[in-house]
Design an enzyme around this catalytic site. Sequence first.
Site, short mmCIF file in Angstrom:
data_model
loop_
_atom_site.label_atom_id
_atom_site.label_comp_id
_atom_site.label_asym_id
_atom_site.label_seq_id
_atom_site.Cartn_x
_atom_site.Cartn_y
_atom_site.Cartn_z
N GLY A 1 0.80 -1.22 0.00
CA GLY A 1 0.00 0.00 0.00
C GLY A 1 0.83 1.26 0.00
CG HIS B 1 3.12 0.56 -5.37
ND1 HIS B 1 3.31 1.65 -4.56
CD2 HIS B 1 3.74 -0.47 -4.74
CE1 HIS B 1 3.99 1.29 -3.48
NE2 HIS B 1 4.27 0.03 -3.56
CE LYS C 1 13.24 1.75 -3.92
NZ LYS C 1 12.74 1.16 -2.72
P1 AMP Z 1 5.98 -2.54 -1.61
O1 AMP Z 1 4.62 -1.95 -1.48
O2 AMP Z 1 7.08 -1.62 -1.24
O3 AMP Z 1 6.07 -3.90 -0.99
O4 AMP Z 1 6.19 -2.79 -3.17
C1 AMP Z 1 5.28 -3.58 -3.90
C2 AMP Z 1 5.87 -3.84 -5.27
O5 AMP Z 1 6.10 -2.60 -5.93
C3 AMP Z 1 7.25 -4.55 -5.19
O6 AMP Z 1 7.34 -5.49 -6.24
C4 AMP Z 1 8.21 -3.40 -5.39
O7 AMP Z 1 9.45 -3.79 -5.94
C5 AMP Z 1 7.43 -2.53 -6.37
N1 AMP Z 1 7.94 -1.17 -6.34
C6 AMP Z 1 8.15 -0.39 -5.25
N2 AMP Z 1 8.71 0.79 -5.60
C7 AMP Z 1 8.86 0.74 -6.94
C8 AMP Z 1 9.38 1.64 -7.92
N3 AMP Z 1 9.88 2.83 -7.58
N4 AMP Z 1 9.37 1.26 -9.21
C9 AMP Z 1 8.88 0.05 -9.58
N5 AMP Z 1 8.37 -0.84 -8.73
C10 AMP Z 1 8.36 -0.51 -7.42
#
Ligand code: AMP
Length: 284
Positions: free
Chosen positions: A30, A36, A150
């Site tokens: 979230g 995302h 990321k």
């Molecule tokens: P998180 O909510 O941080 O667990 O991220 C969920 C998904 O979004 C994971 O696969 C992350 O690697 C991806 N994600 C987070 N930040 C970025 C970004 N800046 N660019 C691309 N994907 C991202």
Amino acid sequence: MKIFNSQIELNQTLKHLRSYKSIGFVPTMGALHTGHISLVQRAKEENDLVVVSIFVNPTQFDNQDDLTNYPSTIEEDEAALREIGADFLYLPSVEDIYPNGLDSKHNYSFNGLDQRLEGKMRPGHFDGVVKVVSTFLKIVLPDSIYMGQKDYQQYLMIDALVNQMPELDTAVVMCPIAREENGLAMSSRNKHLSVEEKREAKIIFESLEFVKKHLHQDTFVGLREGAIKLLSSSNFIQEIEYFELLDSNTLEVLKDGDSKENVVACVAVQSNKVRLIDNMLLFS
Ligand code: AMP
């Protein structure tokens, strides 16, 4: 967009649809940002149905304050997911994912990949990630799961996890890092930074650009030292947890004389407010 709070309901709905529709799955914690949303967009382009989960998984946090302070913007997240056209949002409670209490035990193995970088700095982190993502995968049984570069090590871990789950026929798709205009990688944790701090945080991206630019003019040791020197010159950074040049498949540290064909540079720093990670594939 239909919202599910229970894995049983989500599973039953998908059971029927799965026979004639392809399913793309995007797990998140979230506080959604453009990064995302780019994963959801890609999942939409490549599948008939898109399932997004939002769950701040307690077992992957090694630091209680980080868990407590993790940003939550659920109403905005729902609105953004509706706008992009996600089909299903899975918003489980902790009890729905961990009916027998919080536990990150699992039987998968990662040949040391889980012990490096984030695994070393955040003990237990990847056990929590593996536990929750394997649970999600068993519920959703997606055709594809979308992971951001990321969290490059996490992407490699999930790829290795899926290979150990014979019940799945799931492709693991890595999506590029979405960045702010100045190069700062987007992250939910950036919400804790002021405008000025975000400006200063661009030094992280600059350190990665530095090694990319000089890859063929210097040794791995020299490149690493140069990047660390650059990061150390910034008042924004309190501590450099790691800056490493690694084999992009195994995350083993590269030594001088090793090939420069498959190199990833990975960095983690602490500012006085947040811990930030970033990386760059140097051959792309
Ligand atoms: P998180 O909510 O941080 O667990 O991220 C969920 C998904 O979004 C994971 O696969 C992350 O690697 C991806 N994600 C987070 N930040 C970025 C970004 N800046 N660019 C691309 N994907 C991202």
